[in-house]
Write a protein that holds these residues in place. Structure first.
Motif, PDB file in Angstrom:
ATOM      1  N   GLY A  57       0.810  -1.221   0.000  1.00 28.51           N
ATOM      2  CA  GLY A  57       0.000   0.000   0.000  1.00 28.51           C
ATOM      3  C   GLY A  57       0.836   1.259   0.000  1.00 28.51           C
ATOM      4  N   CYS A  58       2.069   1.190   0.544  1.00 27.89           N
ATOM      5  CA  CYS A  58       2.939   2.379   0.535  1.00 27.89           C
ATOM      6  C   CYS A  58       3.285   2.819  -0.881  1.00 27.89           C
ATOM      7  CB  CYS A  58       4.222   2.088   1.315  1.00 27.89           C
ATOM      8  SG  CYS A  58       3.978   1.865   3.092  1.00 27.89           S
ATOM      9  N   CYS A  59       3.209   1.893  -1.836  1.00 26.35           N
ATOM     10  CA  CYS A  59       3.500   2.262  -3.233  1.00 26.35           C
ATOM     11  C   CYS A  59       2.459   3.227  -3.800  1.00 26.35           C
ATOM     12  CB  CYS A  59       3.579   1.004  -4.093  1.00 26.35           C
ATOM     13  SG  CYS A  59       4.961  -0.090  -3.686  1.00 26.35           S
ATOM     14  N   LEU A  60       1.270   3.237  -3.197  1.00 23.91           N
ATOM     15  CA  LEU A  60       0.248   4.185  -3.658  1.00 23.91           C
ATOM     16  C   LEU A  60       0.611   5.626  -3.319  1.00 23.91           C
ATOM     17  CD1 LEU A  60      -2.967   2.215  -2.604  1.00 23.91           C
ATOM     18  CD2 LEU A  60      -2.040   2.476  -4.918  1.00 23.91           C
ATOM     19  N   LEU A  61       1.522   5.813  -2.339  1.00 24.96           N
ATOM     20  CA  LEU A  61       1.928   7.154  -1.906  1.00 24.96           C
ATOM     21  C   LEU A  61       3.227   7.595  -2.560  1.00 24.96           C
ATOM     22  CD1 LEU A  61       1.216   6.750   1.930  1.00 24.96           C
ATOM     23  CD2 LEU A  61      -0.306   7.657   0.170  1.00 24.96           C
ATOM     24  N   ARG A  62       3.717   6.859  -3.557  1.00 28.94           N
ATOM     25  CA  ARG A  62       5.045   7.116  -4.128  1.00 28.94           C
ATOM     26  C   ARG A  62       5.178   8.508  -4.734  1.00 28.94           C
ATOM     27  NH1 ARG A  62       5.209   5.508  -9.735  1.00 28.94           N
ATOM     28  NH2 ARG A  62       7.375   4.836  -9.454  1.00 28.94           N
ATOM     29  N   ARG A  63       4.098   9.079  -5.239  1.00 26.04           N
ATOM     30  CA  ARG A  63       4.159  10.419  -5.841  1.00 26.04           C
ATOM     31  C   ARG A  63       3.570  11.497  -4.922  1.00 26.04           C
ATOM     32  NH1 ARG A  63       4.952   9.574 -11.574  1.00 26.04           N
ATOM     33  NH2 ARG A  63       4.407   7.424 -12.144  1.00 26.04           N
ATOM     34  N   VAL A  64       2.450  11.191  -4.291  1.00 26.66           N
ATOM     35  CA  VAL A  64       1.739  12.217  -3.509  1.00 26.66           C
ATOM     36  C   VAL A  64       2.396  12.463  -2.157  1.00 26.66           C
ATOM     37  CG1 VAL A  64      -0.452  11.830  -4.658  1.00 26.66           C
ATOM     38  CG2 VAL A  64       0.141  10.449  -2.674  1.00 26.66           C
ATOM     39  N   ALA A  65       2.904  11.428  -1.525  1.00 25.92           N
ATOM     40  CA  ALA A  65       3.516  11.587  -0.191  1.00 25.92           C
ATOM     41  C   ALA A  65       4.610  10.540  -0.023  1.00 25.92           C
ATOM     42  CB  ALA A  65       2.473  11.475   0.908  1.00 25.92           C
ATOM     43  N   GLN A  95      11.549  -0.757  -3.354  1.00 27.24           N
ATOM     44  CA  GLN A  95      10.791   0.124  -4.243  1.00 27.24           C
ATOM     45  C   GLN A  95      10.352   1.386  -3.511  1.00 27.24           C
ATOM     46  OE1 GLN A  95      10.007  -0.170  -7.563  1.00 27.24           O
ATOM     47  NE2 GLN A  95       9.006   1.839  -7.439  1.00 27.24           N
ATOM     48  N   VAL A  96       9.943   1.257  -2.254  1.00 30.36           N
ATOM     49  CA  VAL A  96       9.511   2.412  -1.460  1.00 30.36           C
ATOM     50  C   VAL A  96      10.673   3.367  -1.248  1.00 30.36           C
ATOM     51  CG1 VAL A  96       8.608   3.130   0.788  1.00 30.36           C
ATOM     52  CG2 VAL A  96       7.650   1.112  -0.352  1.00 30.36           C
ATOM     53  N   VAL A  97      11.872   2.824  -0.920  1.00 31.56           N
ATOM     54  CA  VAL A  97      13.055   3.670  -0.737  1.00 31.56           C
ATOM     55  C   VAL A  97      13.412   4.378  -2.048  1.00 31.56           C
ATOM     56  CG1 VAL A  97      15.516   3.654  -0.194  1.00 31.56           C
ATOM     57  CG2 VAL A  97      13.923   2.283   1.164  1.00 31.56           C
ATOM     58  N   TYR A  98      13.379   3.650  -3.149  1.00 35.66           N
ATOM     59  CA  TYR A  98      13.670   4.233  -4.468  1.00 35.66           C
ATOM     60  C   TYR A  98      12.711   5.378  -4.784  1.00 35.66           C
ATOM     61  CZ  TYR A  98      13.585   4.571  -9.562  1.00 35.66           C
ATOM     62  OH  TYR A  98      13.587   5.043 -10.858  1.00 35.66           O
ATOM     63  N   ASP A  99      11.419   5.167  -4.568  1.00 34.85           N
ATOM     64  CA  ASP A  99      10.425   6.212  -4.845  1.00 34.85           C
ATOM     65  C   ASP A  99      10.643   7.436  -3.971  1.00 34.85           C
ATOM     66  OD1 ASP A  99       9.225   4.631  -6.747  1.00 34.85           O
ATOM     67  OD2 ASP A  99       7.804   3.736  -5.325  1.00 34.85           O
ATOM     68  N   ALA A 100      11.024   7.227  -2.704  1.00 37.28           N
ATOM     69  CA  ALA A 100      11.258   8.359  -1.812  1.00 37.28           C
ATOM     70  C   ALA A 100      12.420   9.201  -2.306  1.00 37.28           C
ATOM     71  CB  ALA A 100      11.528   7.859  -0.389  1.00 37.28           C
ATOM     72  N   CYS A 101      13.461   8.556  -2.843  1.00 36.79           N
ATOM     73  CA  CYS A 101      14.623   9.302  -3.348  1.00 36.79           C
ATOM     74  C   CYS A 101      14.317  10.019  -4.662  1.00 36.79           C
ATOM     75  CB  CYS A 101      15.812   8.355  -3.531  1.00 36.79           C
ATOM     76  SG  CYS A 101      16.454   7.673  -2.003  1.00 36.79           S
TER      77      CYS A 101
END
Length: 392
Positions: A57-65, A95-101
């Protein structure tokens, strides 16, 4: 043109694929990697699906938050580790760490880099102490693969996107600048063509109007006077048409009018003076150095200035005009002088003087014109040596 795929659909697809991939790994036995170190080893293994679902579910926040998604992911990863750890949850965390960066604020990737490196070193130290052997450093390598590697990949992609954005902005600015320069060039060309039209047409039309007015002002003109005026009007019309063809040739794209032999110059000075005298202007001509070959730009500009100066002398002055055209070693000097008409202040639009000044300025020359002491005077100086050196 196909419609653009919405970004939220991409995020949803990544989240679903991640969760389904985690389920496949769970079904294949990729759960409880550290069963011996689990604090709740007696918990049912299906409990590992809870942190897996939260991580997906954290992948849903990859762009917005992305920062919030990573914080939730850290909590889910910690819970998963306490339950024994599952491979699917750890992989989704990368994937979550990558999106955050990639999508987070700049401070977030810096914090990730520092935190992941520190966590890897700490994990390696803990592994060595717990195992009592240097091979315990493998725990630090695992943390590095899960945290440091996606962080470096995300930073690299982010820098590439930032550079691409900068290049795109520069390209847009360059395109806007080029568009502005094109509009400016069109405006300059229109102004130049307007000056050329004034030089070519206005002089002849002025002569035609003067002759026509002279005939109409006589109550009962004789046939000889009418014929003489009509001949002058025809001569001015033919001359204007010829110069109009020359100007059209200069402006044609095929360069048909670029031959210097077809351009008017000081060689046609006798014809200019003869035309002015035929139009009723007494001209006292003084020349010097006209046998010298001049640069085409100087010769053409001098011809236009002489022609316009005679027209201004006719409009603003009265009586005989003294015309001096002198070519010496490094300049062409053009001077006109005649008595000022009483109503000279109300005649003329000023376009001719503007055109002459711009022609002189383009050659680094000077031009002054105006009334003073009851006289109308014009003086133009066009450098020759500088122009020859520039064209060499």
């Amino acid at each position: 043109m196909t419609a653009r795929w919405p970004s939220w659909r991409t995020d949803l697809a990544i989240s679903l694929v991640s969760f389904l991939g985690g389920l496949v790994l769970y079904a294949a036995g990729g759960w409880r990697m550290f069963l011996g170190a689990s604090l709740w080893s007696g918990a049912p293994h299906w409990v590992l699906l809870v942190p897996l679902a939260v991580m997906a579910g954290c992948c849903l926040l990859r762009r917005v938050a992305p920062g919030t998604g990573e914080a939730i992911g850290l909590v889910a990863l910690a819970a998963d580790t306490l339950l024994g750890g599952s491979l699917g949850t750890a992989l989704i965390f990368t994937q979550v760490v990558y999106d955050a960066c990639v999508y987070g604020r700049p401070w977030l990737w810096r914090a990730n880099l520092i935190g992941s490196v520190a966590a890897s070193v700490l994990a390696a130290a803990v592994g060595v102490v717990a195992a009592g052997d240097w091979r315990g450093v493998v725990l630090g390598l695992v943390v590095a693969l899960v945290a440091v590697l996606p962080t470096l990949t995300g930073i690299s992609v982010r820098q590439y996107r930032d550079q691409a954005r900068v290049q795109r902005l520069r390209a847009e600015q360059t395109a806007r600048l080029a568009a502005w320069e094109r509009r400016q060039a069109v405006a300059d060309e229109r102004a130049r063509m307007a000056r050329e039209l004034h030089d070519v047409v206005a002089n002849q039309l002025s002569a035609i109007a003067i002759h026509a007015t002279a005939v109409l002002s006589v109550p009962d003109p004789s046939p000889q006077l009418v014929r003489q005026a009509v001949e002058q009007i025809r001569q001015s019309s033919v001359s204007g048409l010829a110069e109009m063809r020359q100007m059209i040739g200069l402006l044609r794209e095929d360069g048909g009018g670029d031959d210097p032999a077809t351009r008017p110059g000081l060689a046609s000075l006798p014809q200019l003076v003869a035309q002015a005298r035929a139009d009723g202007l007494a001209v006292d001509l003084h020349t010097g150095g006209l046998d010298r070959v001049l640069p085409v730009s100087v010769d053409f500009a001098a011809h236009r200035i002489v022609r316009e100066s005679l027209t201004n002398a006719w409009k603003h002055g009265t009586g005989a005009v003294v015309l001096n055209v002198d070519v010496d070693g490094d300049r062409v000097l053009i001077e006109t002088d005649n008595a000022l008409r009483p109503d000279a202040a109300s005649t003329g639009s000023g376009h001719g003087l503007i055109g002459m000044r711009e022609r002189a300025a383009l050659l680094d020359g000077t031009l002054t014109a105006g009334a003073g002491d009851g006289r109308w005077r014009l003086r133009a100086s066009l450098p020759v040596r500088h122009t020859e050196e520039a064209g060499a």
